[in-house]
Design an enzyme around this catalytic site. Structure first.
Site, PDB file in Angstrom:
ATOM      1  N   ASP A 114       0.837  -1.117  -0.062  1.00  0.00           N
ATOM      2  CA  ASP A 114       0.001   0.022   0.150  1.00  0.00           C
ATOM      3  C   ASP A 114       0.908   1.320   0.021  1.00  0.00           C
ATOM      4  N   ALA A 119      -3.934   5.039  -7.182  1.00  0.00           N
ATOM      5  CA  ALA A 119      -4.919   5.979  -6.585  1.00  0.00           C
ATOM      6  C   ALA A 119      -6.298   5.694  -6.472  1.00  0.00           C
ATOM      7  N   THR A 132      -4.420  14.571 -13.568  1.00  0.00           N
ATOM      8  CA  THR A 132      -5.755  14.503 -14.696  1.00  0.00           C
ATOM      9  C   THR A 132      -6.174  15.903 -14.815  1.00  0.00           C
ATOM     10  N   ASP A 133      -6.767  15.999 -16.055  1.00  0.00           N
ATOM     11  CA  ASP A 133      -7.273  17.397 -16.670  1.00  0.00           C
ATOM     12  C   ASP A 133      -8.280  17.947 -15.554  1.00  0.00           C
ATOM     13  N   GLU A 134      -8.830  16.890 -14.560  1.00  0.00           N
ATOM     14  CA  GLU A 134      -9.791  17.398 -13.644  1.00  0.00           C
ATOM     15  C   GLU A 134      -9.401  18.492 -12.631  1.00  0.00           C
ATOM     16  N   TYR A 184     -12.512  14.040  -5.547  1.00  0.00           N
ATOM     17  CA  TYR A 184     -11.542  13.136  -6.232  1.00  0.00           C
ATOM     18  C   TYR A 184     -10.537  14.180  -6.965  1.00  0.00           C
ATOM     19  N   SER A 185     -11.021  15.046  -7.707  1.00  0.00           N
ATOM     20  CA  SER A 185     -10.211  15.977  -8.421  1.00  0.00           C
ATOM     21  C   SER A 185      -9.512  16.776  -7.287  1.00  0.00           C
ATOM     22  N   LYS A 197      -6.442  14.730  -6.328  1.00  0.00           N
ATOM     23  CA  LYS A 197      -5.540  14.493  -7.325  1.00  0.00           C
ATOM     24  C   LYS A 197      -4.709  16.075  -7.388  1.00  0.00           C
ATOM     25  N   ASN A 241     -10.054  12.112 -20.393  1.00  0.00           N
ATOM     26  CA  ASN A 241     -10.440  10.686 -20.173  1.00  0.00           C
ATOM     27  C   ASN A 241      -9.729   9.472 -20.800  1.00  0.00           C
ATOM     28  N   ASP A 295     -28.590  13.704 -12.007  1.00  0.00           N
ATOM     29  CA  ASP A 295     -27.237  13.909 -12.257  1.00  0.00           C
ATOM     30  C   ASP A 295     -26.106  13.711 -11.222  1.00  0.00           C
ATOM     31  N   GLY A 355     -22.258  18.151  -8.495  1.00  0.00           N
ATOM     32  CA  GLY A 355     -21.173  19.010  -9.065  1.00  0.00           C
ATOM     33  C   GLY A 355     -20.377  18.517 -10.348  1.00  0.00           C
TER      34      GLY A 355
HETATM   35  P1  NAD Z   1      -7.867   2.246 -11.579  1.00  0.00           P
HETATM   36  O1  NAD Z   1      -8.625   2.708 -10.628  1.00  0.00           O
HETATM   37  O2  NAD Z   1      -8.330   1.395 -12.715  1.00  0.00           O
HETATM   38  O3  NAD Z   1      -6.498   1.796 -10.949  1.00  0.00           O
HETATM   39  C1  NAD Z   1      -5.906   2.278  -9.451  1.00  0.00           C
HETATM   40  C2  NAD Z   1      -4.939   1.123  -9.294  1.00  0.00           C
HETATM   41  O4  NAD Z   1      -4.341   1.641  -8.162  1.00  0.00           O
HETATM   42  C3  NAD Z   1      -5.628  -0.298  -8.808  1.00  0.00           C
HETATM   43  O5  NAD Z   1      -4.706  -1.123  -9.229  1.00  0.00           O
HETATM   44  C4  NAD Z   1      -5.466  -0.137  -7.249  1.00  0.00           C
HETATM   45  O6  NAD Z   1      -5.562  -1.428  -6.825  1.00  0.00           O
HETATM   46  C5  NAD Z   1      -4.225   0.730  -7.122  1.00  0.00           C
HETATM   47  N1  NAD Z   1      -4.127   1.477  -5.764  1.00  0.00           N
HETATM   48  C6  NAD Z   1      -5.283   2.309  -5.225  1.00  0.00           C
HETATM   49  N2  NAD Z   1      -4.866   2.546  -4.021  1.00  0.00           N
HETATM   50  C7  NAD Z   1      -3.788   1.969  -3.760  1.00  0.00           C
HETATM   51  C8  NAD Z   1      -3.017   2.236  -2.475  1.00  0.00           C
HETATM   52  N3  NAD Z   1      -3.129   2.793  -1.452  1.00  0.00           N
HETATM   53  N4  NAD Z   1      -1.517   1.683  -2.805  1.00  0.00           N
HETATM   54  C9  NAD Z   1      -1.195   0.697  -3.711  1.00  0.00           C
HETATM   55  N5  NAD Z   1      -2.160   0.806  -4.886  1.00  0.00           N
HETATM   56  C10 NAD Z   1      -3.480   1.156  -4.925  1.00  0.00           C
HETATM   57  O7  NAD Z   1      -7.339   3.697 -12.045  1.00  0.00           O
HETATM   58  P2  NAD Z   1      -6.824   4.240 -13.670  1.00  0.00           P
HETATM   59  O8  NAD Z   1      -7.955   4.787 -14.246  1.00  0.00           O
HETATM   60  O9  NAD Z   1      -6.019   3.203 -14.065  1.00  0.00           O
HETATM   61  O10 NAD Z   1      -6.095   5.517 -13.294  1.00  0.00           O
HETATM   62  C11 NAD Z   1      -4.608   5.394 -12.950  1.00  0.00           C
HETATM   63  C12 NAD Z   1      -3.981   6.977 -12.624  1.00  0.00           C
HETATM   64  O11 NAD Z   1      -4.531   7.605 -13.820  1.00  0.00           O
HETATM   65  C13 NAD Z   1      -4.716   7.381 -11.639  1.00  0.00           C
HETATM   66  O12 NAD Z   1      -3.905   8.224 -10.765  1.00  0.00           O
HETATM   67  C14 NAD Z   1      -5.830   8.506 -12.147  1.00  0.00           C
HETATM   68  O13 NAD Z   1      -6.129   9.633 -11.386  1.00  0.00           O
HETATM   69  C15 NAD Z   1      -4.933   8.982 -13.311  1.00  0.00           C
HETATM   70  N6  NAD Z   1      -5.784   9.336 -14.537  1.00  0.00           N
HETATM   71  C16 NAD Z   1      -6.819   8.579 -14.802  1.00  0.00           C
HETATM   72  C17 NAD Z   1      -7.815   8.724 -16.051  1.00  0.00           C
HETATM   73  C18 NAD Z   1      -8.808   7.699 -16.489  1.00  0.00           C
HETATM   74  O14 NAD Z   1      -9.357   8.443 -17.498  1.00  0.00           O
HETATM   75  N7  NAD Z   1      -8.916   6.899 -16.044  1.00  0.00           N
HETATM   76  C19 NAD Z   1      -7.243   9.856 -16.802  1.00  0.00           C
HETATM   77  C20 NAD Z   1      -6.095  10.913 -16.311  1.00  0.00           C
HETATM   78  C21 NAD Z   1      -5.530  10.407 -15.229  1.00  0.00           C
HETATM   79  O1  DAU Z   2     -10.764  13.349 -16.994  1.00  0.00           O
HETATM   80  C1  DAU Z   2      -9.951  12.588 -16.529  1.00  0.00           C
HETATM   81  C2  DAU Z   2     -10.649  11.734 -15.658  1.00  0.00           C
HETATM   82  O2  DAU Z   2     -11.632  10.820 -16.217  1.00  0.00           O
HETATM   83  C3  DAU Z   2     -10.028  11.029 -14.531  1.00  0.00           C
HETATM   84  O3  DAU Z   2      -9.164  11.672 -13.653  1.00  0.00           O
HETATM   85  C4  DAU Z   2     -10.819   9.813 -13.777  1.00  0.00           C
HETATM   86  O4  DAU Z   2      -9.952   8.989 -12.803  1.00  0.00           O
HETATM   87  C5  DAU Z   2     -11.591   9.167 -14.764  1.00  0.00           C
HETATM   88  O5  DAU Z   2     -12.457   8.269 -13.959  1.00  0.00           O
HETATM   89  C6  DAU Z   2     -12.449  10.010 -15.835  1.00  0.00           C
HETATM   90  O6  DAU Z   2     -13.635  10.692 -14.834  1.00  0.00           O
HETATM   91  P1  DAU Z   2     -14.825  10.988 -15.421  1.00  0.00           P
HETATM   92  O7  DAU Z   2     -15.900  11.301 -14.253  1.00  0.00           O
HETATM   93  O8  DAU Z   2     -15.061  12.147 -16.481  1.00  0.00           O
HETATM   94  O9  DAU Z   2     -15.196   9.546 -15.969  1.00  0.00           O
HETATM   95  P2  DAU Z   2     -16.456   8.601 -15.829  1.00  0.00           P
HETATM   96  O10 DAU Z   2     -16.195   7.434 -16.797  1.00  0.00           O
HETATM   97  O11 DAU Z   2     -16.896   8.387 -14.463  1.00  0.00           O
HETATM   98  O12 DAU Z   2     -17.849   9.655 -16.612  1.00  0.00           O
HETATM   99  C7  DAU Z   2     -17.689  10.001 -17.741  1.00  0.00           C
HETATM  100  C8  DAU Z   2     -18.840  11.040 -18.103  1.00  0.00           C
HETATM  101  O13 DAU Z   2     -20.032  10.173 -17.957  1.00  0.00           O
HETATM  102  C9  DAU Z   2     -19.124  11.929 -16.817  1.00  0.00           C
HETATM  103  O14 DAU Z   2     -19.487  13.235 -17.576  1.00  0.00           O
HETATM  104  C10 DAU Z   2     -20.235  11.271 -16.038  1.00  0.00           C
HETATM  105  C11 DAU Z   2     -20.940  10.533 -17.353  1.00  0.00           C
HETATM  106  N1  DAU Z   2     -21.594   9.117 -16.827  1.00  0.00           N
HETATM  107  C12 DAU Z   2     -20.769   8.230 -15.927  1.00  0.00           C
HETATM  108  C13 DAU Z   2     -21.166   7.129 -15.645  1.00  0.00           C
HETATM  109  C14 DAU Z   2     -20.286   5.957 -14.799  1.00  0.00           C
HETATM  110  C15 DAU Z   2     -22.838   8.903 -17.118  1.00  0.00           C
HETATM  111  O15 DAU Z   2     -23.621   9.633 -17.611  1.00  0.00           O
HETATM  112  N2  DAU Z   2     -23.371   7.815 -16.725  1.00  0.00           N
HETATM  113  C16 DAU Z   2     -22.421   6.801 -15.746  1.00  0.00           C
HETATM  114  O16 DAU Z   2     -23.072   5.839 -15.650  1.00  0.00           O
END
Ligand code: NAD
Ligand code: DAU
Length: 360
Positions: free
Chosen positions: A61, A85, A136-138, A162-163, A166, A191, A296, A299
């Site tokens: 961890d 994360a 992240t862009d968030e 979350y954001s 981050k 995303n 919705d 936020g």
């Molecule tokens: P994910 O949730 O799929 O994976 C996260 C991983 O981190 C998992 O394997 C989990 O087991 C591990 N983890 C969580 N807490 C932990 C801890 N305390 N110690 C060790 N391991 C731990 O996430 P993802 O979508 O692959 O995102 C990865 C990174 O990229 C994150 O930092 C996220 O903020 C960033 N990011 C994601 C997106 C996206 O669209 N998914 C976009 C931009 C940035």
């Molecule tokens: O922008 C980067 C981010 O993208 C990352 O930092 C995050 O880790 C990643 O989870 C993602 O965040 P979003 O909130 O944008 O992704 P999500 O897939 O949860 O949602 C995408 C859009 O779709 C958002 O506007 C919410 C909407 N949504 C999502 C779900 C899960 C729906 O309308 N219905 C749904 O069931």
């Protein structure tokens, strides 16, 4: 041989990054994957590399300072790529604490452990060491009517727990450059979508539900915009930033691919219809009638859009995979990995899904 320490490598982007790196560098690199295996971590994602001599998995961890320091003490780490994360916005709205613990305090543990391992007595660092924080862009907040894009200079304005968490990890990372000249980079990506994405996120959730004839939940009016990037392009960008990026710098990564959520859902439905054969019983289940507008997200950020100009100009990276192609690759991957989906959607995920959508 260069050694990478990847945190969160069992998650979606981390596992794709590990595959990308082994495809690119083969056995000329070594990767240590440190992951706590939360609900989002899945070692099945790495089945095909687990027997390689140059790959090691350590369950730890990132909040556990002793465990992380031990990993640095026992291995000569050259590169840290810090993905680990809590990553899902909806979960952060229900339970913010774990987001602060992992994304802020866990990041601080990682920075301190790497600094301790790499620092020389004169306050400089061992040669050719780099720490990359996957942001992240968030962190930039939400774009509204009339706004253009997020740039590296856009002020931070995170809205969700979350954001905000981050953004804190991101600012701490930058503080280690500003204060200690600790060798960092930060990437702020839009995303991602692609193989191994956990079906709590929009694209895999819609694919999975549509194939079962289940409702497709659309938050609000469905017109929120995200900028979608195929995950391999993100992996490539991270590698290029670590190879060519200027130390201390942030690079935005985006797909030039803005779409409303409802457009994404319609594209998925049309692509599924196109890819499923006539005799596949799932074809009759996939329908626009499944689209269901629900309450919705609290936020809910309206629009994200990245200007990836700096990374293109300085480093030569640009998004290569068109959405039309990337979504077909993703759907094909889910067709070929039905067991993966079954395994991740039983048990805990099922409970989460029922709780999350009961009020929507
Ligand atoms: P994910 O949730 O799929 O994976 C996260 C991983 O981190 C998992 O394997 C989990 O087991 C591990 N983890 C969580 N807490 C932990 C801890 N305390 N110690 C060790 N391991 C731990 O996430 P993802 O979508 O692959 O995102 C990865 C990174 O990229 C994150 O930092 C996220 O903020 C960033 N990011 C994601 C997106 C996206 O669209 N998914 C976009 C931009 C940035
Ligand atoms: O922008 C980067 C981010 O993208 C990352 O930092 C995050 O880790 C990643 O989870 C993602 O965040 P979003 O909130 O944008 O992704 P999500 O897939 O949860 O949602 C995408 C859009 O779709 C958002 O506007 C919410 C909407 N949504 C999502 C779900 C899960 C729906 O309308 N219905 C749904 O069931």
């Amino acid at each position: 041989m260069r050694t990478y320490l990847v945190t969160g490598g069992a998650g979606f982007i981390g596992s794709n990054y590990i595959h990308y790196m082994f495809r690119k560098y083969g056995d000329s690199i070594r990767i240590i994957n440190v992951d706590a295996l939360t609900y989002a971590g899945n070692l099945e994602n790495l089945k095909d590399v687990e027997s390689q001599d140059n790959y090691t998995f350590i369950r730890a961890d990132i909040r556990d300072r002793e465990a992380i320091e031990r990993i640095f003490a026992e291995n000569d780490i050259d590169r840290v790529v810090h993905f680990a994360a809590e990553s899902h916005v909806d979960r952060s709205i229900r339970n913010p604490e774990i987001f602060v613990e992992t994304n802020v305090l866990g990041t601080l543990v990682m920075l301190n452990a790497a600094k301790k391992a790499w620092e020389l007595p004169d306050g400089t660092y061992k040669e050719d060491k780099r720490f990359l924080y996957v942001s992240t862009d968030e962190v930039y907040g939400s774009l509204e009517e009339g706004d253009t894009y997020f740039y590296e200079t856009t002020p931070f304005a995170p809205h969700s727990p979350y954001s905000a968490s981050k953004a804190s990890g991101d600012m701490l990372t930058k503080a280690y450059w500003d204060t200690y000249r600790f060798p960092i980079n930060i990437t702020s990506c839009s995303n991602n979508y692609g193989p191994y994405q956990f079906p709590e996120k929009l694209i895999p959730l819609i694919i999975n539900n549509a194939l079962q004839g289940k409702k497709l939940p659309v938050y609000g009016d469905g017109k929120n915009v995200r900028d979608w990037l195929y995950v391999d392009d993100h992996a490539k960008a991270i590698d290029m930033v670590q190879e060519k990026g200027r130390l201390g710098e942030r690079y935005n990564i985006g797909g030039h691919n803005e779409k409303q959520n409802i457009e994404i859902i319609n594209i998925i439905l049309e692509t599924l219809q196109d890819m499923l054969s006539e005799d596949d019983p799932r074809k009759a289940l996939v329908s626009k009638d499944l689209i269901t507008y629900v309450e919705d997200r609290k936020g809910h950020d309206r629009r994200y859009a990245i200007a990836p100009d700096k990374i293109k100009e300085e480093i030569g990276w640009y998004p290569e995979t068109m959405f039309k192609e990337g979504i077909r690759l993703t759907i094909q991957w889910f067709f070929e990995h039905e067991d993966w989906m079954k395994n991740v959607t039983n048990g805990d995920y099922q409970k989460y899904y029922e709780e999350m959508y009961q009020t929507k």
